[in-house]
Motif scaffolding. Structure first.
Motif, mmCIF file in Angstrom:
data_model
loop_
_atom_site.group_PDB
_atom_site.id
_atom_site.type_symbol
_atom_site.label_atom_id
_atom_site.label_comp_id
_atom_site.label_asym_id
_atom_site.label_seq_id
_atom_site.Cartn_x
_atom_site.Cartn_y
_atom_site.Cartn_z
ATOM 1 N N VAL A 32 -27.856 88.882 12.244
ATOM 2 C CA VAL A 32 -26.456 88.784 12.667
ATOM 3 C C VAL A 32 -25.755 90.141 12.657
ATOM 4 O O VAL A 32 -24.520 90.206 12.648
ATOM 5 N N ASN A 33 -26.512 91.224 12.675
ATOM 6 C CA ASN A 33 -25.906 92.557 12.612
ATOM 7 C C ASN A 33 -24.975 92.834 13.784
ATOM 8 O O ASN A 33 -24.055 93.649 13.671
ATOM 9 N N ASN A 34 -25.228 92.188 14.933
ATOM 10 C CA ASN A 34 -24.370 92.378 16.107
ATOM 11 C C ASN A 34 -23.641 91.098 16.506
ATOM 12 O O ASN A 34 -23.283 90.921 17.671
ATOM 13 N N LEU A 35 -23.414 90.244 15.512
ATOM 14 C CA LEU A 35 -22.709 88.996 15.793
ATOM 15 C C LEU A 35 -21.291 89.267 16.293
ATOM 16 O O LEU A 35 -20.742 88.495 17.091
ATOM 17 N N ASP A 36 -20.702 90.394 15.870
ATOM 18 C CA ASP A 36 -19.355 90.727 16.326
ATOM 19 C C ASP A 36 -19.305 91.088 17.800
ATOM 20 O O ASP A 36 -18.230 91.239 18.385
ATOM 21 N N LYS A 37 -20.496 91.205 18.434
ATOM 22 C CA LYS A 37 -20.587 91.428 19.874
ATOM 23 C C LYS A 37 -21.028 90.167 20.618
ATOM 24 O O LYS A 37 -21.195 90.190 21.840
ATOM 25 N N GLY A 38 -21.244 89.088 19.875
ATOM 26 C CA GLY A 38 -21.629 87.823 20.492
ATOM 27 C C GLY A 38 -23.119 87.657 20.697
ATOM 28 O O GLY A 38 -23.539 86.766 21.437
ATOM 29 N N ILE A 39 -23.927 88.507 20.044
ATOM 30 C CA ILE A 39 -25.372 88.441 20.229
ATOM 31 C C ILE A 39 -26.082 88.388 18.885
ATOM 32 O O ILE A 39 -25.564 88.841 17.863
ATOM 33 N N ILE A 40 -27.284 87.794 18.884
ATOM 34 C CA ILE A 40 -28.132 87.738 17.700
ATOM 35 C C ILE A 40 -29.536 88.194 18.075
ATOM 36 O O ILE A 40 -29.884 88.260 19.255
ATOM 37 N N ARG A 41 -30.328 88.506 17.063
ATOM 38 C CA ARG A 41 -31.757 88.720 17.230
ATOM 39 C C ARG A 41 -32.490 87.783 16.279
ATOM 40 O O ARG A 41 -31.889 87.190 15.384
ATOM 41 N N ILE A 42 -33.790 87.656 16.491
ATOM 42 C CA ILE A 42 -34.609 86.783 15.656
ATOM 43 C C ILE A 42 -35.610 87.622 14.874
ATOM 44 O O ILE A 42 -36.324 88.454 15.444
ATOM 45 N N ASN A 43 -35.633 87.406 13.559
ATOM 46 C CA ASN A 43 -36.646 88.005 12.695
ATOM 47 C C ASN A 43 -37.693 86.938 12.389
ATOM 48 O O ASN A 43 -37.376 85.934 11.754
ATOM 49 N N TYR A 44 -38.893 87.149 12.855
ATOM 50 C CA TYR A 44 -39.937 86.136 12.667
ATOM 51 C C TYR A 44 -41.275 86.839 12.521
ATOM 52 O O TYR A 44 -41.699 87.580 13.423
ATOM 53 N N SER A 45 -41.924 86.618 11.391
ATOM 54 C CA SER A 45 -43.141 87.362 11.074
ATOM 55 C C SER A 45 -44.409 86.716 11.607
ATOM 56 O O SER A 45 -45.461 87.336 11.646
ATOM 57 N N LYS A 46 -44.329 85.463 12.032
ATOM 58 C CA LYS A 46 -45.513 84.759 12.502
ATOM 59 C C LYS A 46 -45.755 85.039 13.986
ATOM 60 O O LYS A 46 -44.951 85.682 14.655
ATOM 61 N N ASN A 47 -46.858 84.538 14.494
ATOM 62 C CA ASN A 47 -47.188 84.681 15.916
ATOM 63 C C ASN A 47 -46.117 84.003 16.760
ATOM 64 O O ASN A 47 -45.835 82.814 16.577
ATOM 65 N N THR A 48 -45.524 84.755 17.688
ATOM 66 C CA THR A 48 -44.434 84.208 18.494
ATOM 67 C C THR A 48 -44.897 83.702 19.858
ATOM 68 O O THR A 48 -44.070 83.303 20.676
ATOM 69 N N ASP A 49 -46.189 83.709 20.110
ATOM 70 C CA ASP A 49 -46.688 83.255 21.409
ATOM 71 C C ASP A 49 -46.300 81.804 21.663
ATOM 72 O O ASP A 49 -46.485 80.927 20.810
ATOM 73 N N ASN A 50 -45.744 81.568 22.838
ATOM 74 C CA ASN A 50 -45.408 80.215 23.284
ATOM 75 C C ASN A 50 -44.447 79.501 22.334
ATOM 76 O O ASN A 50 -44.559 78.303 22.113
ATOM 77 N N MET A 51 -43.508 80.248 21.772
ATOM 78 C CA MET A 51 -42.466 79.662 20.931
ATOM 79 C C MET A 51 -41.116 79.832 21.618
ATOM 80 O O MET A 51 -40.956 80.670 22.505
ATOM 81 N N LYS A 52 -40.159 79.044 21.191
ATOM 82 C CA LYS A 52 -38.842 79.040 21.815
ATOM 83 C C LYS A 52 -37.750 79.251 20.772
ATOM 84 O O LYS A 52 -37.912 78.946 19.593
ATOM 85 N N VAL A 53 -36.629 79.772 21.252
ATOM 86 C CA VAL A 53 -35.386 79.819 20.485
ATOM 87 C C VAL A 53 -34.423 78.829 21.134
ATOM 88 O O VAL A 53 -34.135 78.940 22.328
ATOM 89 N N LEU A 54 -33.965 77.869 20.371
ATOM 90 C CA LEU A 54 -32.998 76.889 20.863
ATOM 91 C C LEU A 54 -31.646 77.189 20.230
ATOM 92 O O LEU A 54 -31.522 77.217 19.000
ATOM 93 N N ILE A 55 -30.642 77.424 21.052
ATOM 94 C CA ILE A 55 -29.292 77.730 20.588
ATOM 95 C C ILE A 55 -28.379 76.575 20.977
ATOM 96 O O ILE A 55 -28.261 76.243 22.163
ATOM 97 N N THR A 56 -27.752 75.952 19.993
ATOM 98 C CA THR A 56 -26.891 74.803 20.271
ATOM 99 C C THR A 56 -25.514 74.994 19.628
ATOM 100 O O THR A 56 -25.381 75.600 18.568
#
Length: 262
Positions: A32-56
């Protein structure tokens, strides 16, 4: 214009299946370091192949391919969002493996539409962005800057009819490729337009949906100028401009039906 809807489509209806009930500490997965700009990033240490981010948020949702080092926009306005990491099971089925919440409290929601995101993914080193700065280097007025970028794109980018029929559902435009090859579909036009204008500090939305006289799914832009959002459709207008047929740059909102905003 393009044949298939991009990003979330049929897979959305399966996101609720096979959901885990695991909960995790707040803001470990979501940067959430740039949440004040309306954007986020994802920290994920596992294999990210064929995974999704769902924002609701409330009844709104959007999904993206999970990629590290890219920004995901929170496009549904201020309030509480749930960010879920989804793991592919089979076919169109996913299960939730991580979930966190964030609260967006932007002072100016237009700031979101100046950022580089997974879809409108730009940086200062890109030739398109350098070109935008060069074209407008002596211009102070934002309205004139919009006209200059609009004129450049509508005069130079050619529509790729073949690509419109073969583009895949997970396609995301490359700003570099669109600028290099000077061609693309409406999605390419709209992403390039958004990137060039955002780089000039002009808030610009990428919109998807339908135009009244176009059957296929479409992409266009809105730019903020003189206290209001104006519609710009560089794809639609390029055919007129390149054939030297006069057409107004600013469009009527009644001609457009918005389904997605980025």
């Amino acid at each position: 214009m393009f044949k298939k809807r991009i990003l979330n489509s049929a897979i959305v209806i399966f996101f609720i299946l096979l959901i885990s009930t695991t909960s995790f500490a707040k803001n470990i997965i979501v940067d959430v370091n740039n949440l004040d700009k309306g954007i986020i990033r994802i920290n994920y240490s596992k294999n990210t192949d064929n995974m999704k981010v769902l924002i609701t948020k409330d009844d709104n949702q959007e999904n993206y391919d999970l990629k590290l080092g890219v920004n995901y926009p929170l496009v549904f306005g201020n309030g509480e969002y749930t960010i879920s990491i989804l793991e592919h099971i089979k076919g169109n089925q996913y299960r939730q493996v991580e979930k966190e919440t964030v609260k967006l409290e932007l002072e100016d929601e237009k700031d979101l539409y100046l950022q580089s995101t997974q879809i409108v993914n730009w940086n200062e080193s890109m030739l398109a962005i350098k070109n935008a700065k060069e074209l407008t280097k002596d211009i102070k007025d934002d309205e004139e800057k919009i006209k200059i970028i609009y004129n450049y794109i509508t005069n130079n980018i050619k529509y790729d009819n073949e690509k419109a029929y073969i583009v895949q559902a997970d396609y995301i435009p490359s700003i570099d490729d669109t600028f290099k090859f000077q061609s693309g579909i409406c999605y390419d036009y709209a992403v390039l337009t958004a990137a060039m204008l955002r780089s000039l500090d002009i808030p610009t939305k990428l919109l998807m949906g339908y135009k009244s006289d176009i059957e296929k799914y479409h992409a266009w832009n809105e730019a903020y100028i003189n206290g209001k959002w104006i519609i710009i459709d560089t794809t639609y207008d390029s055919a007129y401009v390149q054939n030297e047929v006069p057409i107004a740059m600013i469009k009527d909102s009644n001609e457009y039906k918005v389904e997605k905003t980025y």
